[in-house]
Motif scaffolding. Structure first.
Motif, mmCIF file in Angstrom:
data_model
loop_
_atom_site.group_PDB
_atom_site.id
_atom_site.type_symbol
_atom_site.label_atom_id
_atom_site.label_comp_id
_atom_site.label_asym_id
_atom_site.label_seq_id
_atom_site.Cartn_x
_atom_site.Cartn_y
_atom_site.Cartn_z
ATOM 1 N N ILE A 1 0.843 -1.188 0.000
ATOM 2 C CA ILE A 1 0.000 0.000 0.000
ATOM 3 C C ILE A 1 0.881 1.242 0.000
ATOM 4 C CG2 ILE A 1 -1.723 1.289 1.316
ATOM 5 C CD1 ILE A 1 -2.742 -1.339 2.406
ATOM 6 N N LYS A 2 0.589 2.159 -0.916
ATOM 7 C CA LYS A 2 1.368 3.388 -0.994
ATOM 8 C C LYS A 2 1.139 4.278 0.216
ATOM 9 C CE LYS A 2 1.587 3.978 -6.020
ATOM 10 N NZ LYS A 2 1.198 4.889 -7.118
ATOM 11 N N ALA A 3 -0.135 4.443 0.588
ATOM 12 C CA ALA A 3 -0.448 5.360 1.677
ATOM 13 C C ALA A 3 -1.817 5.022 2.225
ATOM 14 C CB ALA A 3 -0.427 6.814 1.184
ATOM 15 N N LEU A 4 -2.073 5.434 3.459
ATOM 16 C CA LEU A 4 -3.363 5.177 4.079
ATOM 17 C C LEU A 4 -3.802 6.414 4.841
ATOM 18 C CD1 LEU A 4 -5.457 2.945 4.537
ATOM 19 C CD2 LEU A 4 -4.255 2.348 6.640
ATOM 20 N N PHE A 5 -4.959 6.963 4.473
ATOM 21 C CA PHE A 5 -5.490 8.154 5.137
ATOM 22 C C PHE A 5 -6.974 7.941 5.406
ATOM 23 C CE2 PHE A 5 -1.787 10.715 4.427
ATOM 24 C CZ PHE A 5 -1.276 10.292 3.216
ATOM 25 N N TRP A 6 -7.362 8.036 6.651
ATOM 26 C CA TRP A 6 -8.767 7.957 6.995
ATOM 27 C C TRP A 6 -9.108 9.143 7.873
ATOM 28 C CZ3 TRP A 6 -10.941 4.640 3.979
ATOM 29 C CH2 TRP A 6 -10.260 3.476 3.594
ATOM 30 N N GLY A 7 -10.396 9.347 8.096
ATOM 31 C CA GLY A 7 -10.804 10.434 8.971
ATOM 32 C C GLY A 7 -11.678 11.429 8.242
ATOM 33 N N PRO A 8 -12.164 12.445 8.949
ATOM 34 C CA PRO A 8 -13.086 13.420 8.355
ATOM 35 C C PRO A 8 -12.402 14.258 7.299
ATOM 36 C CG PRO A 8 -12.380 14.147 10.531
ATOM 37 C CD PRO A 8 -11.861 12.751 10.366
ATOM 38 N N ARG A 9 -13.202 14.690 6.325
ATOM 39 C CA ARG A 9 -12.683 15.533 5.248
ATOM 40 C C ARG A 9 -12.862 16.982 5.669
ATOM 41 N NH1 ARG A 9 -15.491 12.112 0.273
ATOM 42 N NH2 ARG A 9 -15.084 10.090 1.180
ATOM 43 N N LYS A 10 -11.870 17.526 6.300
ATOM 44 C CA LYS A 10 -11.970 18.859 6.882
ATOM 45 C C LYS A 10 -11.582 19.931 5.871
ATOM 46 C CE LYS A 10 -10.849 17.116 11.502
ATOM 47 N NZ LYS A 10 -9.892 17.197 12.633
ATOM 48 N N ALA A 11 -11.925 21.174 6.215
ATOM 49 C CA ALA A 11 -11.499 22.300 5.394
ATOM 50 C C ALA A 11 -9.983 22.335 5.344
ATOM 51 C CB ALA A 11 -12.047 23.601 5.965
ATOM 52 N N VAL A 12 -9.453 22.699 4.193
ATOM 53 C CA VAL A 12 -8.007 22.654 4.007
ATOM 54 C C VAL A 12 -7.384 24.007 4.266
ATOM 55 C CG1 VAL A 12 -8.114 20.793 2.349
ATOM 56 C CG2 VAL A 12 -8.257 23.143 1.549
ATOM 57 N N VAL B 1 -14.840 30.996 0.580
ATOM 58 C CA VAL B 1 -13.755 31.312 1.507
ATOM 59 C C VAL B 1 -13.282 30.023 2.169
ATOM 60 C CG1 VAL B 1 -14.493 33.683 1.973
ATOM 61 C CG2 VAL B 1 -15.451 31.807 3.327
ATOM 62 N N LYS B 2 -12.196 30.124 2.934
ATOM 63 C CA LYS B 2 -11.610 28.950 3.587
ATOM 64 C C LYS B 2 -12.625 28.211 4.440
ATOM 65 C CE LYS B 2 -9.285 29.544 7.303
ATOM 66 N NZ LYS B 2 -8.256 29.972 8.286
ATOM 67 N N GLU B 3 -13.458 28.956 5.171
ATOM 68 C CA GLU B 3 -14.403 28.334 6.102
ATOM 69 C C GLU B 3 -15.437 27.462 5.403
ATOM 70 O OE1 GLU B 3 -12.288 31.507 8.017
ATOM 71 O OE2 GLU B 3 -13.446 31.468 6.140
ATOM 72 N N THR B 4 -15.705 27.712 4.130
ATOM 73 C CA THR B 4 -16.661 26.896 3.377
ATOM 74 C C THR B 4 -15.960 25.889 2.469
ATOM 75 O OG1 THR B 4 -16.791 28.530 1.584
ATOM 76 C CG2 THR B 4 -18.368 28.754 3.405
ATOM 77 N N GLY B 5 -14.653 25.759 2.606
ATOM 78 C CA GLY B 5 -13.913 24.794 1.797
ATOM 79 C C GLY B 5 -13.465 25.308 0.453
ATOM 80 N N TRP B 6 -13.535 26.630 0.262
ATOM 81 C CA TRP B 6 -13.068 27.263 -0.969
ATOM 82 C C TRP B 6 -11.945 28.239 -0.581
ATOM 83 C CZ3 TRP B 6 -15.291 26.693 -5.977
ATOM 84 C CH2 TRP B 6 -16.462 25.929 -6.035
ATOM 85 N N VAL B 7 -10.701 27.839 -0.738
ATOM 86 C CA VAL B 7 -9.577 28.707 -0.392
ATOM 87 C C VAL B 7 -9.094 29.396 -1.669
ATOM 88 C CG1 VAL B 7 -7.285 28.853 0.643
ATOM 89 C CG2 VAL B 7 -8.915 27.123 1.442
ATOM 90 N N PRO B 8 -9.317 30.699 -1.827
ATOM 91 C CA PRO B 8 -8.865 31.383 -3.045
ATOM 92 C C PRO B 8 -7.350 31.271 -3.224
ATOM 93 C CG PRO B 8 -10.414 32.762 -1.819
ATOM 94 C CD PRO B 8 -10.038 31.624 -0.916
ATOM 95 N N GLN B 9 -6.941 30.870 -4.409
ATOM 96 C CA GLN B 9 -5.528 30.777 -4.787
ATOM 97 C C GLN B 9 -5.377 31.283 -6.213
ATOM 98 O OE1 GLN B 9 -2.938 28.748 -2.278
ATOM 99 N NE2 GLN B 9 -4.387 30.312 -1.611
ATOM 100 N N HIS B 10 -5.876 32.480 -6.469
ATOM 101 C CA HIS B 10 -5.911 33.005 -7.830
ATOM 102 C C HIS B 10 -4.492 33.246 -8.361
ATOM 103 C CE1 HIS B 10 -10.068 33.403 -6.851
ATOM 104 N NE2 HIS B 10 -9.894 34.410 -6.031
#
Length: 481
Positions: free
Chosen positions: A36-47, A127-136
């Motif tokens: 296995i290359k990698a293993l990630f579990w858990g909630p999908r949080k804002a980045v 915005v970040k709080e809604t899971g949209w982090v601007p990176q224009h």
């Protein structure tokens, strides 16, 4: 004729086994035979964006001689490409100059304006709080002139996009890898086709375009995300991006085409008699219910209109078990910045506002966006009148080329809206997943072309111009279809 087709999933049944078989690497020392290359579990949080240098790099531009001149003038100029965390870091004048040049003023797309995109950020929608982090991404020459921009977001989910990749994300998690965060080049919550690589009309235009696309890929690698997605680009960009290594996907929407009609009745004469009769009957129901329709623009739309429309909007999202992506402040903010580009269709019963449909007006198009009515209210045919027929009348009155009615809904064919192709491009970093998704897109297209044949063979569009169509997309809450 309603055609319900479930899009083929690349990660179900035998394909799921194939995905696992392909995505686990052979390990000679293992009795199992795979590692296995990698293993990630858990909630999908804002980045959170990585704390990286936001300068992507400096590039040289070479200006070619005038047409017919056999010499090349080596006027090298420097282009600096960087990332900004808010559209407010770019002046509205410079952003809009890129947006207008990308499409031409005659096809200006209001959703790509600084006013619309900044309203989404300032009102807390994208915005970040809604899971949209601007990176224009912004490209400046050595005189600090902005020659190109890209609306770009680092995302922790796939909501508000209208090009559906949740099965891809599920497969990544099943594999034990991480699909989110990902980079998304788009207009948030807006399934409207338009340019995404916004470049000024200069002698360097093609070079700047190529540099900006390479910057997108560079940023994808730099952030170490799974993928980069460009949704609802123009057909021209879609073709170019294939040449630059992006996977291609197609979808479908319903648009109304203005064939130089002088009135709504003239448009009806192009319809089959059965459709014409049905539309007239639907429109008559409005007056029999004592409803008054109005089309309001700019200063005609007051603050109380937006407060009431927000209630309509929430009623729509709540009834669809959806998310209210937009805030009350967004409507006020957007309207104050965009003026006469905003068209609000309202329905009144007496002195009470009972329903409304939000549209934006571009260079040659009316874009239908959101619809809503009073909670627990039912007015037969009011949805069709507010969203479709009023938009058609407005387009004829304003001499505009078309009305875009958003995603979903074969019922639109019966009301003069025809299927058209939409586009998306996808850059997948993992080579194994890239191949699997590429294979899926081939199978998906074959199935969707079968849907196209069914619709074209049906009576639904027998007397209308036959435009190639390729996809039936599921409903995503937050809009109207």
């Amino acid at each position: 004729m309603a055609v319900a087709v479930a899009a083929p999933s690349p990660f179900l049944g035998h394909t799921s086994f194939r995905a696992r078989k392909t995505l686990f690497k052979r390990c000679p020392q293992s009795d199992v035979g795979f590692s296995i290359k990698a293993l990630f579990w858990g909630p999908r949080k804002a980045v959170e964006p990585a704390k990286l240098d936001l300068s992507i790099g400096d590039f040289s531009l070479t200006e070619l001689g005038s047409e017919g001149d056999s010499t090349i003038v080596d006027k090298a100029r420097k282009l600096s490409v960087s990332v900004v965390s808010s559209i407010s870091e770019i002046s509205p004048t410079e952003w809009d100059a890129c947006s207008i040049d990308a499409s031409g003023p005659e096809k200006f797309n209001p959703f790509l304006s600084h006013g619309f995109l900044s309203s989404l950020e300032e009102s807390g929608c994208a915005v970040k709080e809604t899971g949209w982090v601007p990176q224009h991404i912004v490209a400046r020459d050595d005189c600090d002139n902005v020659l190109g921009v890209i609306p770009l977001y680092l995302k922790s989910h796939s909501y508000g996009e209208y090009v559906f990749d949740q099965s891809w994300a599920d497969a990544y998690y099943t594999y034990g890898s991480r699909y989110y965060p990902k980079l998304q080049c788009c207009v948030p919550f807006t399934p409207v086709t338009g340019p995404r690589i916004l470049v000024r009309d200069t002698n360097y235009r093609d070079q700047v375009f190529d540099i900006l696309v390479s910057a997108l890929v560079t940023l994808t690698l730099k952030f170490e995300v799974s993928s980069l997605h460009i949704t609802f680009p123009s057909e021209k960009e879609w073709g170019k991006l294939k040449e630059m290594g992006f996977l291609q996907r197609i979808g479908m929407q319903y648009h109304w085409k203005n064939r130089n009609y002088k009135s709504f009745d003239e448009f009806l004469m192009d319809m089959k008699q059965s459709k014409r009769k049905n539309i007239r009957q639907e429109r008559k129901k409005i007056s029999t219910q004592n409803l008054t329709m109005k089309r309001l623009r700019g200063y005609e739309i007051k603050a109380n209109h937006w407060d009431t429309f927000y209630k309509f909007y929430r009623n729509t999202t709540d009834n669809k078990w959806g998310s209210a992506y937009l805030t009350r402040d967004f409507f006020h903010n957007m309207a104050s910045k965009m003026g006469d580009q905003v068209l609000l269709v309202t329905a009144e019963e007496g002195d009470e506002l009972v329903a409304g449909a939000l549209n934006l007006i571009g260079g040659d198009t009316i874009y239908g966006r959101l619809w809503g009515c009073l909670p627990r209210a039912y007015y037969p045919s009011l949805h069709f009148e507010s969203c479709y027929y009023q938009a058609i009348e407005a387009a004829i009155e304003l001499n505009l080329d078309k009305v875009e009615a958003g995603a979903q809904g074969e019922h639109k064919i019966q009301r003069g809206y025809m299927p058209v192709t939409t586009y998306s491009c996808h850059y997948i970093l993992d080579e194994d997943f890239r191949q699997i998704i590429s294979d899926f897109l081939v199978r998906e297209r074959a199935q969707l072309e079968h849907v196209m044949k069914i619709l074209h063979d049906s009576d639904g569009i027998a007397n209308q111009e036959k435009v190639p169509i390729y996809a039936v997309e599921p409903i995503e809450p937050g809009g109207w279809g």
